[in-house]
Design a protein around this motif. Sequence first.
Motif, mmCIF file in Angstrom:
data_model
loop_
_atom_site.group_PDB
_atom_site.id
_atom_site.type_symbol
_atom_site.label_atom_id
_atom_site.label_comp_id
_atom_site.label_asym_id
_atom_site.label_seq_id
_atom_site.Cartn_x
_atom_site.Cartn_y
_atom_site.Cartn_z
ATOM 1 N N THR A 38 3.673 11.814 2.227
ATOM 2 C CA THR A 38 4.826 11.671 3.100
ATOM 3 C C THR A 38 4.461 12.129 4.509
ATOM 4 O OG1 THR A 38 6.299 12.098 1.250
ATOM 5 C CG2 THR A 38 7.227 12.342 3.469
ATOM 6 N N LYS A 95 0.817 -1.208 0.000
ATOM 7 C CA LYS A 95 0.000 0.000 0.000
ATOM 8 C C LYS A 95 0.855 1.265 0.000
ATOM 9 C CE LYS A 95 -2.528 -1.630 3.458
ATOM 10 N NZ LYS A 95 -3.585 -1.789 4.501
ATOM 11 N N GLU A 96 2.146 1.120 0.297
ATOM 12 C CA GLU A 96 3.043 2.266 0.196
ATOM 13 C C GLU A 96 3.285 2.651 -1.260
ATOM 14 O OE1 GLU A 96 6.566 1.221 2.300
ATOM 15 O OE2 GLU A 96 5.514 0.867 4.205
ATOM 16 N N GLN A 97 2.964 1.740 -2.193
ATOM 17 C CA GLN A 97 3.119 2.020 -3.622
ATOM 18 C C GLN A 97 1.784 2.356 -4.292
ATOM 19 O OE1 GLN A 97 5.732 -0.976 -5.638
ATOM 20 N NE2 GLN A 97 5.841 -1.894 -3.596
ATOM 21 N N ASN A 98 0.675 2.108 -3.607
ATOM 22 C CA ASN A 98 -0.654 2.396 -4.152
ATOM 23 C C ASN A 98 -1.572 2.739 -2.987
ATOM 24 O OD1 ASN A 98 -3.183 2.500 -5.297
ATOM 25 N ND2 ASN A 98 -3.087 0.490 -6.263
ATOM 26 N N ALA A 99 -1.810 4.013 -2.791
ATOM 27 C CA ALA A 99 -2.587 4.465 -1.637
ATOM 28 C C ALA A 99 -4.037 4.002 -1.693
ATOM 29 C CB ALA A 99 -2.532 5.989 -1.552
ATOM 30 N N THR A 154 -2.602 5.261 -13.065
ATOM 31 C CA THR A 154 -1.408 5.281 -12.219
ATOM 32 C C THR A 154 -1.844 5.468 -10.777
ATOM 33 O OG1 THR A 154 -0.097 6.264 -13.994
ATOM 34 C CG2 THR A 154 0.764 6.450 -11.740
ATOM 35 N N THR A 194 0.386 7.529 -4.535
ATOM 36 C CA THR A 194 1.240 7.089 -3.440
ATOM 37 C C THR A 194 0.806 7.800 -2.171
ATOM 38 O OG1 THR A 194 2.851 8.782 -4.032
ATOM 39 C CG2 THR A 194 3.207 6.583 -4.923
#
Length: 488
Positions: free
Chosen positions: A393, A93-97, A387, A390
Amino acid sequence: MAAAADNGLMVCYYGSWAVYRQGNGKFDVEAIDPAICTHLVFGFAGLGSDNKIKAKRCNFASQIFLSSIVLDPYNELCENWGKCAYNRFNALKEQNADLVTILAMSSSSSTRKTFVDSSIEMLKAHKFDGLDMDWEYPTQRGGKPEDKVNFISLLSDLSTALHANNMILTAAVSAGKLTIDPAYDIPGMAKNLDIMNLMAYDLHGAWDPYTHHQSGLYQYPDDTGDNVYLNQDFAVNYWIDGGMPSTKIALGVPLYGRCWKLDYSTEENGYYAPASQPGPAGPYTRSPGFLGYNEICEFQKKESDWVVEIAPGMNEPYTYSYKHERIWCSYDDHDSCIKKASYAKSKNLAGMMVWSIETDDFHGICGRPFDLIKTLRETFSGGDIPTPPTPPTTPSTTTDPSAPTKPTTVPTTSPAPPPPDGVCQKPGINADPDNCHHYYLCSLNANDKYEATEEKCAEGTLFNPNADICDWANSVCAIGGICPNDCA
């Protein structure tokens, strides 16, 4: 939490035991493309004798869900040399929120409160977004008539608890009328489920003494008797007519084939051709009567004698090879995935589901990687796969410099485990060379010593040491050279 993506669901089950496969079939968590699915389901967890959910491993390589449920803390948990698969899975999930991760639970009747409470605790601990129930099937295979009501009570309790924690509840269900009628209270399920994953596959297989498509969209023109019910269109309409909203149904498509050996007594090679034995096991899945799509397409790419045909009135391919042990397989390909996703869209379904991501052509040996999954999603949504966003931060904060630091990434490797000891040759699954009616699960305790748990295979099944699963006894014995005391 929203149960569905705006452009439709793409639910992808992940069979975690694929990490033990060989060569190009090996598939660990990091092989998952987190952009192509809206929902990822980790298979599986299970119940302990105390009715608490536990990390377990099981097999879906037969017509029914075999009760070959195996604890696998070595792969799934971090403690005691573990490989942290649950945590690494949710780190996707860090690559696809927008990605939703779900833990699949194989189940039978249980003490509900104990199970519900332990489920919530485990889901939170590993940062899952929901639970998928895979009880195959209420009232069936040793169940009781009252399990039809018990299942709804369990779903109701789970739904209340999960929704209170901003999680979702899904379930994998049968597509067969003869199972649906005694097992499911459809209105009750519709009330409690966020997504219903319709297992519209395994409608035929090597348990039949003849060839047929395991996941036909429509009825084959020559079908009679109960076979007229064994197609996706019938199943979808039957569930909707019974009270399940179409917008909660994800239509399941298999990323594997069901295979037979054509009998030598005839040269028939279409539907209903005599075939009394399962097809030979593949190099990766290693289970007779079953080939992953990746295995099928690689065979076809390397060996020119494979014939591919589509039966009159049908939409899906079948393939056969007389040189390859007279094998005959029904499966789905790029074109049939387009037709099934288009059908699902026309029926106003929630989206698509696949079993399972690790048997797609994930290396791209036969075309683009994960072509079947991508084709299903693109067709249903009517556009390219977006796409994924993410996660934002996390802003830095002032911390106590004397506080111990925590790792920012999930470990992917572990120290070497101890040497073999007794029945335990390694952590995880261990065969008994003298008895295929059971196997051992070996884990390491806090003192780095092996602890062995005996797990028995269900009646009618044997442990297949080639594939590390309990499978149909006739399929295991068809391999030859294994289980000599049980296949004599």
